[in-house]
Design a protein around this motif. Structure first.
Motif, short mmCIF file in Angstrom:
data_model
loop_
_atom_site.label_atom_id
_atom_site.label_comp_id
_atom_site.label_asym_id
_atom_site.label_seq_id
_atom_site.Cartn_x
_atom_site.Cartn_y
_atom_site.Cartn_z
N ALA A 74 -3.84 3.36 10.69
CA ALA A 74 -2.43 3.42 11.12
C ALA A 74 -1.51 3.37 9.90
N ALA A 75 -1.89 2.56 8.92
CA ALA A 75 -1.08 2.45 7.71
C ALA A 75 -1.10 3.74 6.91
N LEU A 76 -2.24 4.42 6.88
CA LEU A 76 -2.39 5.63 6.08
C LEU A 76 -1.80 6.86 6.74
N LYS A 77 -1.67 6.87 8.03
CA LYS A 77 -1.21 8.05 8.76
C LYS A 77 0.14 8.55 8.22
N ASP A 78 0.13 9.76 7.65
CA ASP A 78 1.33 10.43 7.13
C ASP A 78 2.00 9.68 5.97
N ALA A 79 1.24 8.84 5.27
CA ALA A 79 1.81 8.14 4.11
C ALA A 79 2.09 9.12 2.98
N ASP A 80 3.12 8.85 2.22
CA ASP A 80 3.45 9.65 1.03
C ASP A 80 2.83 9.05 -0.23
N PHE A 81 2.77 7.73 -0.27
CA PHE A 81 2.14 7.03 -1.38
C PHE A 81 1.28 5.90 -0.82
N VAL A 82 0.12 5.71 -1.44
CA VAL A 82 -0.78 4.64 -1.06
C VAL A 82 -1.08 3.83 -2.32
N SER A 83 -0.78 2.54 -2.28
CA SER A 83 -1.14 1.68 -3.41
C SER A 83 -2.26 0.74 -2.98
N THR A 84 -3.14 0.43 -3.92
CA THR A 84 -4.30 -0.41 -3.60
C THR A 84 -4.31 -1.62 -4.52
N GLN A 85 -4.41 -2.81 -3.92
CA GLN A 85 -4.41 -4.06 -4.67
C GLN A 85 -5.32 -5.07 -3.97
N PHE A 86 -6.49 -4.61 -3.57
CA PHE A 86 -7.37 -5.45 -2.76
C PHE A 86 -8.49 -6.07 -3.59
N ARG A 87 -9.09 -7.12 -3.06
CA ARG A 87 -10.21 -7.81 -3.70
C ARG A 87 -11.30 -8.00 -2.65
N VAL A 88 -12.39 -7.25 -2.78
CA VAL A 88 -13.49 -7.35 -1.83
C VAL A 88 -14.18 -8.71 -1.99
N GLY A 89 -14.25 -9.45 -0.90
CA GLY A 89 -14.85 -10.79 -0.95
C GLY A 89 -13.85 -11.88 -1.28
N LEU A 90 -12.58 -11.50 -1.46
CA LEU A 90 -11.50 -12.44 -1.75
C LEU A 90 -11.80 -13.24 -3.02
N LEU A 91 -11.07 -14.31 -3.24
CA LEU A 91 -11.24 -15.07 -4.48
C LEU A 91 -12.59 -15.78 -4.55
#
Length: 464
Positions: A77-94
């Protein structure tokens, strides 16, 4: 990309950095016709997403803007028709970062977020996810730009461009920003009056500096920052500022990245990290405490601005750089930025199709790096080794190839070879099993044949 009513999606929206991101958009409200900002996270990050998301809404309201801020666990839903996508995720958290640091350090080997064994495992966990995001983008927002500042930024960006085929990808890091500010401060001139050329790979670059009159100031800055009478201070909050050897930097003739400390003065950095480990104060553990305090601040219903305490988190300027990147692409501003992007011959010592971190203007069609050419031999030897390691890590992450992973451990300068490389690899595979589906068969083999490995990891993490 639309020419109005922008939709921007941020994956990892529950990050403690998000207020800086929102502040950056607000600062550029006259440059970016934003209509929707979507902050998306996973179930495990839901509470933080809601806290920081509500704060983001307060910030937008306080700025008098009518932007819609959406909070969701639905990435599509967030990606649908987005113009820009930024990524700042951490797999497994801290918790994953704690394992990346503590397991190697328990053996007297460096444990660090983006360097050594920990950095390689962060890549193993992250690269399959970024490729999954790209598959969704191909379907849902095929014209969007991907702005990545998920670490290890260079390897993640290379995976996105070279293996995911998403050419409209740029990788960002806050480290060059700090170096630019440091040079301007030391020389006593405005930053905009200096010209910088950075070249290398993420967390492993060097730079040179010129003034408006065309005079190179690099050697002068080496003396001012690293001279024998100078008290060396790093602008980086997240690594110890042990002093470089002045003679070595003088011979190099280029200004080093702060992270070169792990390679140029490895013994001192390792000793300091081991001391922190013994005291229960690894960087990940400190960051967890900092984040706890930040999110308590963020809960305040009266807080509608980025608090100063966020600067202690270690990644200050990341988010603002992402906003400037988006504004420069959208408006063809040609802002001079340091970006992880395709080499295309910029650095002649590295493969043409690899990703490098270099300076250049950001245009509406992407980053246009300044030509660098060749490195002097001391830099050439080590960066070629580091790039070969990165390429091997990426291949191991995508294929779930144990042999490639072991090879990456063997050629990484911060990991001892032989038995120790294999021991660390096996322990980290077991520790991160929930986030490494590509390695499932090898993890099952280790658990079956090496119960002592499982017991060691379990007992070590109990003491976290």
């Amino acid at each position: 990309m639309s020419r109005g009513a922008l939709k921007i999606a941020t994956i990892g929206g529950g990050s403690s950095y998000t207020p800086e991101l929102i502040e950056g958009y607000i600062k550029r409200k006259d440059e970016l016709p934003i209509k929707e900002i979507w902050l998306v996270d996973i179930e495990a990050g839901k509470e933080k997403l809601e806290i920081v998301g509500e704060m983001a809404k307060r910030m937008v309201k306080a700025a008098g803007l009518d932007w819609e801020v959406h909070l969701t666990l639905d990435r599509r839903a967030a990606l649908k028709d987005a113009d820009f996508v930024s990524t700042q995720f951490r797999v497994g958290l801290l918790e994953a970062r704690v394992k990346d640091e503590r397991i190697p350090l328990s053996h007297g080997v460096l444990g660090q977020e983006t360097n050594g064994a920990g950095g390689m495992f962060k890549a193993f966990r992250t690269i399959p996810i970024i490729l999954g995001i790209i598959k969704d983008m191909e379907e849902l927002c095929p014209d969007a730009w991907l702005v990545n500042f998920t670490n290890p930024a260079g390897m993640v960006t290379e995976a996105a461009i070279k293996h995911g085929g998403w050419k409209k990808t740029v990788g960002l890091c806050n480290v060059p920003i700090g170096h630019r500010k440091q040079a301007a401060e030391k020389l006593g001139v405005p930053e905009e009056n200096l010209f910088f050329k950075f070249a290398g790979i993420n967390h492993f670059h060097w730079h040179r500096v010129w003034d408006k009159e065309g005079k190179e100031r690099t050697q002068e800055l080496i003396d001012m920052i690293y001279g024998p009478q100078e008290e060396q201070e790093s602008h980086l909050k997240n690594i110890w500022d042990a002093p470089y050897h002045y003679e070595q930097i003088k011979d190099l003739g280029m200004l080093p990245c702060g992270y070169h400390r792990y390679y140029y003065i490895e013994d001192e950095m390792l000793k300091h990290s081991i001391d922190e480990f013994k005291e229960g104060k690894t960087r990940a553990q400190v960051v967890k405490e900092t984040e706890t305090r930040l999110f308590e601040l963020y809960k305040d219903p009266k807080l509608d601005y980025k608090p100063k305490e966020l600067e202690q988190r270690g990644g200050t300027h990341y988010s603002d750089a992402a906003c400037e990147m988006i504004a420069s692409i959208y408006n063809d501003k040609r802002t001079d930025m340091v970006v992880s992007t395709e080499n295309n011959g910029t650095i002649t010592d590295l493969p043409y199709d690899c990703v490098v971190e270099v300076s250049g203007p950001v245009t509406s069609h992407g980053h246009e790096p300044y030509n660098w050419g060749a490195f002097p031999s001391p830099a050439r030897g080590i960066i070629q080794n580091m790039k070969a390691m990165e390429e091997t890590v990426i291949r191991a992450a995508i294929d779930g190839d144990y042999g490639a992973a072991l090879h990456a451990f063997t050629i990484n300068p911060l990991v001892p070879g032989g038995t120790m490389a294999r021991t660390l690899l096996d322990e980290l595979l077991v520790a991160h099993k929930d986030h490494l589906p590509n390695f499932a068969d090898d993890i099952a083999r280790i658990e079956k044949d090496q119960p002592e490995t499982v017991a060691y990891v379990t007992e070590l993490m109990k003491s976290n």
